[in-house]
Design a protein around this motif. Structure first.
Motif, PDB file in Angstrom:
ATOM      1  N   ALA A 111     -71.383  21.972  33.888  1.00 34.00           N
ATOM      2  CA  ALA A 111     -70.439  21.926  35.021  1.00 34.00           C
ATOM      3  C   ALA A 111     -70.966  21.080  36.182  1.00 34.00           C
ATOM      4  CB  ALA A 111     -70.139  23.345  35.502  1.00 34.00           C
ATOM      5  N   ASP A 112     -72.288  20.903  36.265  1.00 38.37           N
ATOM      6  CA  ASP A 112     -72.861  20.128  37.375  1.00 38.37           C
ATOM      7  C   ASP A 112     -72.970  18.633  37.062  1.00 38.37           C
ATOM      8  OD1 ASP A 112     -73.077  22.397  38.798  1.00 38.37           O
ATOM      9  OD2 ASP A 112     -75.269  22.548  38.748  1.00 38.37           O
ATOM     10  N   PHE A 113     -72.640  18.234  35.848  1.00 43.70           N
ATOM     11  CA  PHE A 113     -72.856  16.841  35.446  1.00 43.70           C
ATOM     12  C   PHE A 113     -72.029  15.879  36.294  1.00 43.70           C
ATOM     13  CE2 PHE A 113     -72.347  13.345  32.101  1.00 43.70           C
ATOM     14  CZ  PHE A 113     -73.608  12.824  32.336  1.00 43.70           C
ATOM     15  N   ALA A 114     -70.816  16.288  36.676  1.00 45.09           N
ATOM     16  CA  ALA A 114     -69.937  15.421  37.475  1.00 45.09           C
ATOM     17  C   ALA A 114     -70.572  15.040  38.813  1.00 45.09           C
ATOM     18  CB  ALA A 114     -68.588  16.101  37.718  1.00 45.09           C
ATOM     19  N   LEU A 115     -71.524  15.862  39.290  1.00 42.77           N
ATOM     20  CA  LEU A 115     -72.158  15.578  40.583  1.00 42.77           C
ATOM     21  C   LEU A 115     -73.192  14.468  40.477  1.00 42.77           C
ATOM     22  CD1 LEU A 115     -72.819  19.232  41.841  1.00 42.77           C
ATOM     23  CD2 LEU A 115     -70.728  17.880  41.930  1.00 42.77           C
ATOM     24  N   ARG A 116     -73.653  14.165  39.264  1.00 36.64           N
ATOM     25  CA  ARG A 116     -74.666  13.116  39.071  1.00 36.64           C
ATOM     26  C   ARG A 116     -73.932  11.797  38.841  1.00 36.64           C
ATOM     27  NH1 ARG A 116     -76.344  17.328  40.340  1.00 36.64           N
ATOM     28  NH2 ARG A 116     -78.226  18.422  39.685  1.00 36.64           N
ATOM     29  N   THR A 117     -73.360  11.258  39.905  1.00 34.09           N
ATOM     30  CA  THR A 117     -72.385  10.167  39.741  1.00 34.09           C
ATOM     31  C   THR A 117     -73.000   8.880  39.190  1.00 34.09           C
ATOM     32  OG1 THR A 117     -72.637   9.809  42.127  1.00 34.09           O
ATOM     33  CG2 THR A 117     -70.686  11.009  41.406  1.00 34.09           C
ATOM     34  N   GLU A 118     -74.285   8.589  39.527  1.00 35.57           N
ATOM     35  CA  GLU A 118     -74.884   7.368  38.990  1.00 35.57           C
ATOM     36  C   GLU A 118     -75.136   7.511  37.492  1.00 35.57           C
ATOM     37  OE1 GLU A 118     -78.338   9.551  41.047  1.00 35.57           O
ATOM     38  OE2 GLU A 118     -76.163   9.594  40.943  1.00 35.57           O
ATOM     39  N   THR A 119     -75.454   8.744  37.048  1.00 36.03           N
ATOM     40  CA  THR A 119     -75.714   8.988  35.628  1.00 36.03           C
ATOM     41  C   THR A 119     -74.416   8.931  34.822  1.00 36.03           C
ATOM     42  OG1 THR A 119     -77.549  10.409  36.302  1.00 36.03           O
ATOM     43  CG2 THR A 119     -76.840  10.566  34.021  1.00 36.03           C
ATOM     44  N   THR A 120     -73.375   9.589  35.324  1.00 40.21           N
ATOM     45  CA  THR A 120     -72.097   9.540  34.598  1.00 40.21           C
ATOM     46  C   THR A 120     -71.617   8.093  34.510  1.00 40.21           C
ATOM     47  OG1 THR A 120     -70.860  10.010  36.630  1.00 40.21           O
ATOM     48  CG2 THR A 120     -71.375  11.890  35.234  1.00 40.21           C
ATOM     49  N   PHE A 121     -71.844   7.311  35.572  1.00 39.78           N
ATOM     50  CA  PHE A 121     -71.427   5.903  35.572  1.00 39.78           C
ATOM     51  C   PHE A 121     -72.169   5.096  34.502  1.00 39.78           C
ATOM     52  CE2 PHE A 121     -72.597   1.591  36.865  1.00 39.78           C
ATOM     53  CZ  PHE A 121     -71.348   0.988  36.896  1.00 39.78           C
ATOM     54  N   LEU A 122     -73.517   5.206  34.480  1.00 42.59           N
ATOM     55  CA  LEU A 122     -74.288   4.365  33.555  1.00 42.59           C
ATOM     56  C   LEU A 122     -74.016   4.748  32.100  1.00 42.59           C
ATOM     57  CD1 LEU A 122     -76.342   2.070  33.220  1.00 42.59           C
ATOM     58  CD2 LEU A 122     -78.173   3.770  33.361  1.00 42.59           C
ATOM     59  N   LEU A 123     -73.926   6.047  31.815  1.00 42.96           N
ATOM     60  CA  LEU A 123     -73.679   6.462  30.427  1.00 42.96           C
ATOM     61  C   LEU A 123     -72.280   6.038  29.973  1.00 42.96           C
ATOM     62  CD1 LEU A 123     -75.382   9.976  30.240  1.00 42.96           C
ATOM     63  CD2 LEU A 123     -76.315   7.748  29.633  1.00 42.96           C
ATOM     64  N   ARG A 124     -71.308   6.173  30.876  1.00 44.61           N
ATOM     65  CA  ARG A 124     -69.939   5.737  30.536  1.00 44.61           C
ATOM     66  C   ARG A 124     -69.922   4.227  30.298  1.00 44.61           C
ATOM     67  NH1 ARG A 124     -67.544   8.187  34.700  1.00 44.61           N
ATOM     68  NH2 ARG A 124     -67.544   6.302  35.967  1.00 44.61           N
ATOM     69  N   ASP A 125     -70.617   3.500  31.182  1.00 46.24           N
ATOM     70  CA  ASP A 125     -70.677   2.038  31.093  1.00 46.24           C
ATOM     71  C   ASP A 125     -71.288   1.592  29.768  1.00 46.24           C
ATOM     72  OD1 ASP A 125     -70.421  -0.564  32.454  1.00 46.24           O
ATOM     73  OD2 ASP A 125     -72.618  -0.590  32.357  1.00 46.24           O
ATOM     74  N   ARG A 126     -72.210   2.394  29.239  1.00 46.32           N
ATOM     75  CA  ARG A 126     -72.892   2.035  27.993  1.00 46.32           C
ATOM     76  C   ARG A 126     -72.286   2.734  26.779  1.00 46.32           C
ATOM     77  NH1 ARG A 126     -75.146  -2.691  27.766  1.00 46.32           N
ATOM     78  NH2 ARG A 126     -75.238  -3.271  29.953  1.00 46.32           N
ATOM     79  N   GLY A 127     -71.119   3.343  26.964  1.00 49.66           N
ATOM     80  CA  GLY A 127     -70.396   3.899  25.817  1.00 49.66           C
ATOM     81  C   GLY A 127     -70.986   5.176  25.253  1.00 49.66           C
ATOM     82  N   ILE A 128     -71.697   5.951  26.082  1.00 43.57           N
ATOM     83  CA  ILE A 128     -72.242   7.226  25.604  1.00 43.57           C
ATOM     84  C   ILE A 128     -71.360   8.356  26.130  1.00 43.57           C
ATOM     85  CG2 ILE A 128     -74.217   8.800  25.706  1.00 43.57           C
ATOM     86  CD1 ILE A 128     -75.961   6.249  26.029  1.00 43.57           C
ATOM     87  N   PRO A 129     -70.604   9.032  25.260  1.00 43.20           N
ATOM     88  CA  PRO A 129     -69.674  10.063  25.732  1.00 43.20           C
ATOM     89  C   PRO A 129     -70.404  11.327  26.175  1.00 43.20           C
ATOM     90  CG  PRO A 129     -69.582   9.879  23.331  1.00 43.20           C
ATOM     91  CD  PRO A 129     -70.561   8.839  23.801  1.00 43.20           C
ATOM     92  N   ALA A 130     -69.893  11.955  27.242  1.00 44.66           N
ATOM     93  CA  ALA A 130     -70.501  13.198  27.746  1.00 44.66           C
ATOM     94  C   ALA A 130     -70.500  14.276  26.666  1.00 44.66           C
ATOM     95  CB  ALA A 130     -69.764  13.682  28.993  1.00 44.66           C
ATOM     96  N   ALA A 131     -69.534  14.201  25.749  1.00 47.63           N
ATOM     97  CA  ALA A 131     -69.432  15.206  24.677  1.00 47.63           C
ATOM     98  C   ALA A 131     -70.641  15.160  23.752  1.00 47.63           C
ATOM     99  CB  ALA A 131     -68.152  14.985  23.880  1.00 47.63           C
ATOM    100  N   SER A 132     -71.351  14.025  23.715  1.00 43.62           N
ATOM    101  CA  SER A 132     -72.499  13.915  22.798  1.00 43.62           C
ATOM    102  C   SER A 132     -73.793  14.420  23.437  1.00 43.62           C
ATOM    103  CB  SER A 132     -72.681  12.456  22.369  1.00 43.62           C
ATOM    104  OG  SER A 132     -73.114  11.685  23.476  1.00 43.62           O
ATOM    105  N   LEU A 133     -73.738  14.861  24.703  1.00 42.97           N
ATOM    106  CA  LEU A 133     -74.940  15.318  25.401  1.00 42.97           C
ATOM    107  C   LEU A 133     -75.091  16.832  25.289  1.00 42.97           C
ATOM    108  CD1 LEU A 133     -74.322  13.249  28.669  1.00 42.97           C
ATOM    109  CD2 LEU A 133     -75.835  12.618  26.769  1.00 42.97           C
ATOM    110  N   ILE A 134     -76.321  17.308  25.393  1.00 44.24           N
ATOM    111  CA  ILE A 134     -76.574  18.749  25.359  1.00 44.24           C
ATOM    112  C   ILE A 134     -77.184  19.169  26.690  1.00 44.24           C
ATOM    113  CG2 ILE A 134     -77.913  20.593  24.258  1.00 44.24           C
ATOM    114  CD1 ILE A 134     -77.742  18.887  21.677  1.00 44.24           C
TER     115      ILE A 134
END
Length: 349
Positions: free
Chosen positions: A51-74
C-alpha cells in the motif's frame, strides 16, 4: 505434497528508496542467474507494505519506464520471513543497510551477506560475507559485483535501473553535491560503455528528480506520509512531514483542514509541522513551514521554538494563514533542512 524449498531473500532497508529497491532487484536477479544449480528460490523483497509503494514516486516511475509491472514485485507484507526462518528455509542478503531494526532482530541469524555503503555499526563474523564501502550509492556495489561475475549476465533492463539509481543517489555525479566517489563514476561509465543506448545522464537524472518530487495524484494523507518523521516526548507526539510542494498550494488543497485533523487523530499526533520545499528551474530551493495544532499552547510552544532558534537561525517571516490553528512562515535560511530543524523541535518538547 509440494517440496519445501529454501528461499534466499534479498532485501533493502525499510525506507525502501530507489537505491534499496533496485539493489535488491538487481542482486537477486544476478544470484539467480549465477548460483550453481540453485536449490533456493531467489526473491527480492521490497521492505514496505504494498500500500505504501505509490508514495515512492521515483521508484514507481523508473520501474514503469523500464516495463517492470508492480504486480511482479513482492512486498514485505506478502511474505512471512519469520515463518520461513522458523522452518529453517530462509537465507537473507541485506542491501543498503546492515543492521536489522529491532522488530526483525530474530532474522539476524539468517543473514548470509551484506552490501552497504554506510559506516559499519557492528561486526559480523563468518560465514556472513560483508561488503561495506563508502560509495555514493549501494547500486554501485551491486554493479561492481555483477560486472565481476560471468560475462553476459547483465541485461539492458538491469543496467538501466542501476544507471538511473546511481545518477539519482549521486546527484548526477556532481562533485559539488558531495556524494559521488570515483567508484560511482566508474560504474556509470562502464554501464554506458556496455549499453551505449542508455539515455543521456542529464535526461535520466532530470526525469527521476522530477518524479521524486511529483505529488500529483497523491491524497493529502499520502503526502503527509510520504516523508514523515515523528517526535515523541512524555506527553505528546508531533509529526514532521516533508512536503514537495509550495506551501500556498498545499494550504489551498480542498478539505485540507479536515485532512490534517483526521491524519493527526488517527495516529495520535497532538500537532504537525509541514516543511515544504519547491525548486526553481536552477534547482534552487524555496522552503516554508506550517505549524498545525488544535491545542493553542502546543502550537505556541512549537512556533516560538522555530522563531527563536539560533542553531541554526531559520530566519522565519510570518505568512498569512487561512486558519487560526495553522501558523505559516517563509524560511529565509534555505540550507536548514529537516535534519537541522528536528533538534530545535525536540528541545522544545
Amino acid at each position: 505434497v509440494r517440496q519445501q524449498r529454501d528461499v534466499h531473500v534479498v532485501m533493502g532497508n525499510d525506507a525502501c528508496d530507489l537505491d534499496s529497491t533496485v539493489s535488491a532487484l538487481a542482486l537477486a536477479y544476478f544470484l539467480a542467474q549465477t548460483s550453481p544449480a540453485p536449490k533456493a528460490a531467489f526473491v527480492p523483497v521490497l521492505n514496505i507494505p504494498r500500500a505504501d509503494f505509490a508514495l515512492r514516486t521515483e521508484t514507481t516511475f523508473l520501474l514503469r519506464d523500464r516495463g517492470i509491472p508492480a504486480a511482479s514485485l513482492i512486498f514485505r507484507d506478502e511474505i512471512d520471513l519469520g515463518g520461513l526462518h522458523h522452518a529453517g528455509l530462509l537465507s537473507l542478503t541485506l542491501v543498503d543497510h546492515h543492521v536489522l531494526p529491532g522488530a526483525d532482530a530474530a532474522l539476524e541469524e539468517a543473514v548470509v551477506e551484506v552490501l552497504d555503503h554506510r559506516p559499519l555499526e557492528r561486526d559480523r563474523g563468518p560465514p556472513c560475507q560483508v561488503t561495506v564501502e563508502p560509495v555514493g550509492s549501494c547500486a554501485t556495489l551491486v554493479t561492481e559485483r555483477i560486472l565481476q561475475g560471468p560475462p553476459g549476465v547483465l541485461d539492458r533492463t538491469t543496467a538501466a535501473l542501476l544507471h538511473g539509481t546511481i545518477l539519482l543517489d549521486c546527484i548526477n555525479l556532481s562533485p559539488a553535491a558531495g556524494k559521488v566517489t570515483p567508484r560511482d563514476v566508474a560504474c556509470v561509465s562502464l554501464l554506458e560503455e556496455r549499453f551505449p543506448e542508455l539515455p543521456a545522464r542529464d535526461a535520466v537524472f532530470g526525469a527521476l528528480q522530477a518524479a521524486k518530487f511529483d505529488v500529483t495524484g497523491l491524497t493529502t494523507e499520502q503526502m503527509l506520509r510520504k516523508d514523515l518523521k515523528v517526535l515523541s516526548s512524555d506527553e505528546v507526539l508531533v509529526a514532521i512531514s516533508g512536503i514537495f510542494e509550495d506551501l500556498e498550494t498545499f494550504l489551498r488543497r480542498p478539505g485540507l483542514l479536515q485532512d490534517l485533523e483526521a491524519f493527526c487523530q488517527a495516529r495520535g499526533y497532538a500537532g504537525l509541522v509541514a516543511m515544504t520545499v519547491s525548486f526553481n528551474e536552477r534547482h534552487e530551493p524555496t522552503r516554508k513551514l506550517a505549524v498545525y495544532s488544535r491545542q493553542e499552547p502546543l502550537r505556541g510552544t512549537l512556533c516560538r521554538a522555530l522563531e527563536e532558534a539560533t542553531t541554526p537561525s531559520l530566519l522565519l517571516q510570518p505568512l498569512p494563514s487561512p486558519w487560526a490553528c495553522v501558523a505559516a512562515y517563509a524560511q529565509g535560511n534555505t540550507v536548514a533542512t529537516r535534519k537541522k530543524v528536528l533538534p530545535i523541535l525536540r528541545a522544545a518538547l
